[in-house]
Design an enzyme around this catalytic site. Structure first.
Site: not given
Ligand code: NCD
Ligand code: ZN
Length: 335
Positions: A13, A15, A95, A134, A168, A240
């Site tokens: 996971h 970003h 997702k 999520h 998460h 995450d």
């Molecule tokens: C994530 C993001 O910034 O894209 N933020 C987070 O707090 N984890 C999005 C997510 O996974 O909730």
């Molecule tokens: Zn995330």
């Protein structure tokens, strides 16, 4: 010198963003991981085959090593079976974000009406596409994940062949769900194994530890540690890691997300060593994910050594977790 070798670590996971941010963060993940499940919450979100393919090629271009696979995801909408058949070879998961619960989730699901979702979820189940979720309601912030458990129960029982990953997880309630439904799995971040709400807001406010879901209570962290350290066969590592530029974190209206990509494996070594469970780290960071997702990861060996690592203050414009601090494990080499 004490060392540990991890083969084919996976971050299930992450970003990676786009543009300049992608250029900064993609090489940090591709350096120490064999692959990562890449989240689709771009603006606009990734919802077409074309968008998946072009995002994948931008990621490939931004990476600095060839031995890394970005496992792609689509942003959940009610998709037709025909569309899913056409995209199945290019994605690993879809997702699902409830609308408005986190960064760039505005186009997510606003009501969990099982009948309207049935065609999509049945097709995903038949085609073996994982549903990654999520799991938060828009209730009181500390209760959002626990309140979402009834949605997981509804999804898991109505679609028993669909693999559902609770992303998460942060609560004892979510940990309990793992053994209740065969088709429920979970990812756990490194920061949720380390911090509670006290670290975020108990003293001076620590914006770089603010994320969704928010870190919970000590007994929740203990429940997460319990299954992570045991490498429970249904849990996987998913960082995450969610980079936001420093000025948007250190501001009024701080965005949610903790940036851990470059220090995740070092921190995991610290945690697993402290509990005398280093032997289980390989399963938590790779073997479980390969089995659950049916992934055959790119071969990579990451050797970590018990040697101080000074965490930089910044990576590009992003402040990492533990910025300026010293960790007790370093990445010695990657083969
Ligand atoms: C994530 C993001 O910034 O894209 N933020 C987070 O707090 N984890 C999005 C997510 O996974 O909730
Ligand atoms: Zn995330």
């Amino acid at each position: 010198m004490k060392t540990i070798t991890l083969t084919m670590p996976l971050d299930m996971h992450v970003h990676l963003r786009d543009g300049e941010m992608l250029e900064t963060v993609a090489p940090l993940t591709s350096y120490s991981f064999s692959g990562a499940l890449v989240m689709p919450n771009l603006v606009p979100p990734v919802t077409t085959l074309e968008a998946v393919k072009s995002y994948r090629s931008r990621i490939k271009k931004a990476m600095e090593s060839d031995d890394f696979e970005p496992y792609m995801t689509l942003f959940y909408q009610n998709y037709s079976r025909t569309f899913l058949e056409s995209v199945q070879d290019d994605i690993t998961a879809i997702k699902l974000y409830p609308s408005g619960v986190t960064t760039n989730s505005e186009g997510g699901v606003s009501s969990f009406d099982i009948e309207s979702m049935r065609e999509t979820l049945e097709a995903m189940s038949d085609l073996g596409i994982v549903l990654s979720v999520h799991g938060e309601t828009n209730g009181f912030v500390m209760d959002r994940e626990a309140e979402f458990m009834s949605v997981y129960e509804m999804l898991a029982s109505n679609f028993p062949k669909l693999k559902i990953v609770m992303e998460h997880i942060t609560t004892a309630e979510a940990v309990e769900m793992l053994d209740r439904y065969d088709n429920l799995y979970a990812t756990i971040t490194v920061h949720h194994l380390m911090i509670t709400l006290d670290d975020v807001a108990g003293g001076m406010l620590r914006p770089h530890l603010f994320c969704k879901p928010i870190a919970k209570r000590p007994h929740d962290r203990a429940a997460l540690l319990n299954v992570a350290l045991a490498a429970h066969p249904k849990v996987m590592f998913g960082s995450d890691s969610a980079p936001h530029p420093k000025h948007t974190k250190e501001s009024c209206g701080c965005g949610a997300g903790v940036f851990t990509a470059p220090i995740a494996l070092q921190l995991l070594c610290e945690i697993f060593e402290a509990h005398d469970k280093l032997d289980n780290l390989q399963a938590f960071v790779s073997d479980n994910a390969q089995r659950i997702y049916g992934i055959c990861a790119e071969y990579k060996e990451v050797v970590l050594e018990k040697r101080d690592f000074h965490v930089p203050e910044l990576y590009g414009s992003v402040v990492p977790m533990r910025a300026g601090e010293i960790l007790t494990w370093s990445i010695e080499r990657v083969d």
